[in-house]
Design an enzyme around this catalytic site. Structure first.
Site, PDB file in Angstrom:
ATOM      1  CB  THR A 266      22.937  -4.014   5.759  1.00 56.52           C
ATOM      2  OG1 THR A 266      21.947  -4.948   6.219  1.00 56.52           O
ATOM      3  CG2 THR A 266      23.882  -3.659   6.891  1.00 56.52           C
ATOM      4  CD  GLU A 267      23.220  -5.436  -1.359  1.00 56.74           C
ATOM      5  OE1 GLU A 267      22.987  -5.777  -2.524  1.00 56.74           O
ATOM      6  OE2 GLU A 267      24.371  -5.327  -0.884  1.00 56.74           O
TER       7      GLU A 267
ATOM      8  CG  ASP B  49      25.323 -12.319   9.604  1.00 57.80           C
ATOM      9  OD1 ASP B  49      24.792 -11.205   9.539  1.00 57.80           O
ATOM     10  OD2 ASP B  49      24.706 -13.350   9.907  1.00 57.80           O
TER      11      ASP B  49
ATOM     12  CB  CYS C 211      20.120 -10.931  -0.289  1.00 63.02           C
ATOM     13  SG  CYS C 211      21.760 -10.211  -0.571  1.00 63.02           S
TER      14      CYS C 211
END
Length: 297
Positions: free
Chosen positions: A111-112, A178, A114
């Protein structure tokens, strides 16, 4: 659902003179470092690198053996993967790829990432934040919720809290992540399972009959945490005590620390009775956000 099963010999891919990856995905595109970004009861999240795009990503790894005797949880895990793959929104964490490793018995998905971690950690690190900045963060969370709640079918996050919201600190961009406890619901928008983080769970969640309005309640408590830097119901040292206060309609003591009357009123709107709570779309139109530029995050 067809699962992609791969067994890979790491020695066939890992070059000891190249990046210090401890693991590489079956395609050779993503390499995992040993740096742990976060962990929960069933999942660990590592820093990783997308060699094709030249960007850092998050490598989420779930030990499937933990659920060997729990088909419900296994189904939920793979439902999260299917759900993530279908979502495209600036305020929802992006999903890139997934696979299962038969040898290590793990579910892995990319996933990305941050840059600044969770909103909870970011707020603890930066103690002097203006109400304007918190309004910008709040508006982005609401935009993410609006996307989920107006999705077809409707998606209820069910575990929204500041640990599940992530920050890109250099741009002020906020993203919801999440979605492991998220539920897709039918036309009546009603769900029935008791799930979530107790401090952020709406009272109707305990009645096992609720709608996406539970996320609005949780959002209100997220804003409360942003403002006070205190997790709601810290005065309670057990889950039953939290439960008793929540179902009795007793607000967290942290509400007494909110000095700005507009902020307090906005939080109270979110914590109202389910039918009285505004939708994410309605909250985005609230005068609370007046004065923010359209090009603000």
């Amino acid at each position: 659902m067809v699962m992609m099963i791969y067994t890979v010999n790491p020695d066939d891919i890992l070059d000891k003179d190249a990046e210090p990856f401890v693991e590489v995905d079956p395609t050779g595109r993503y390499g995992r470092y040993d740096d742990l970004l976060g962990s929960g009861a069933t999942k660990k999240v590592y820093r990783a690198f997308d060699q094709e795009e030249g960007i850092e990503v998050a490598w989420n790894q779930v030990k499937l053996r933990c659920f060997a005797d729990n088909e419900v949880m296994l189904d939920r895990l793979f439902a999260e993967v299917r759900l993530l793959r279908s979502l495209k929104n600036d305020n929802i964490i992006s999903f890139y790829n997934w696979w299962t490793d038969e040898k290590d018995n793990t579910l892995n998905f990319i996933t990305e990432v941050c840059t600044s971690g969770s909103l909870r950690d970011y707020r603890k690190k930066h103690r002097h934040v203006s109400i304007k900045a918190m309004k910008k963060w709040s508006r982005q969370i609401l935009r993410g919720l609006e996307y989920l709640h107006t999705h077809e079918p409707c998606i209820i996050h069910r575990d929204l809290n500041c640990a599940n919201v992530f920050m890109n600190g250099n741009s002020g961009q906020v993203k919801i992540g999440d979605l492991g406890l998220a539920a897709t619901v039918g036309e009546n928008h009603v769900a029935h399972s008791i799930l979530g983080t107790p401090e952020f769970m709406a009272p109707e969640l305990y009645d096992e009959d609720y709608t996406e309005m539970v996320d609005i309640y949780s959002f209100g408590l997220c804003l409360l945490e942003m403002v006070t830097m205190e997790i709601p119901y810290m005065e309670c040292n057990t889950v039953p005590k939290i439960y008793k206060r929540v179902i009795s309609g007793v607000k967290p003591l942290a509400m007494e620390k909110v000095k700005d009357p507009d902020v307090k009123a906005f939080i109270n709107k979110c914590l109202g009775k389910p039918r009285a709570r505004p939708s994410a779309t309605e909250l985005l139109q609230d005068p609370f956000f007046n004065g923010l530029d359209d090009d603000d995050q």
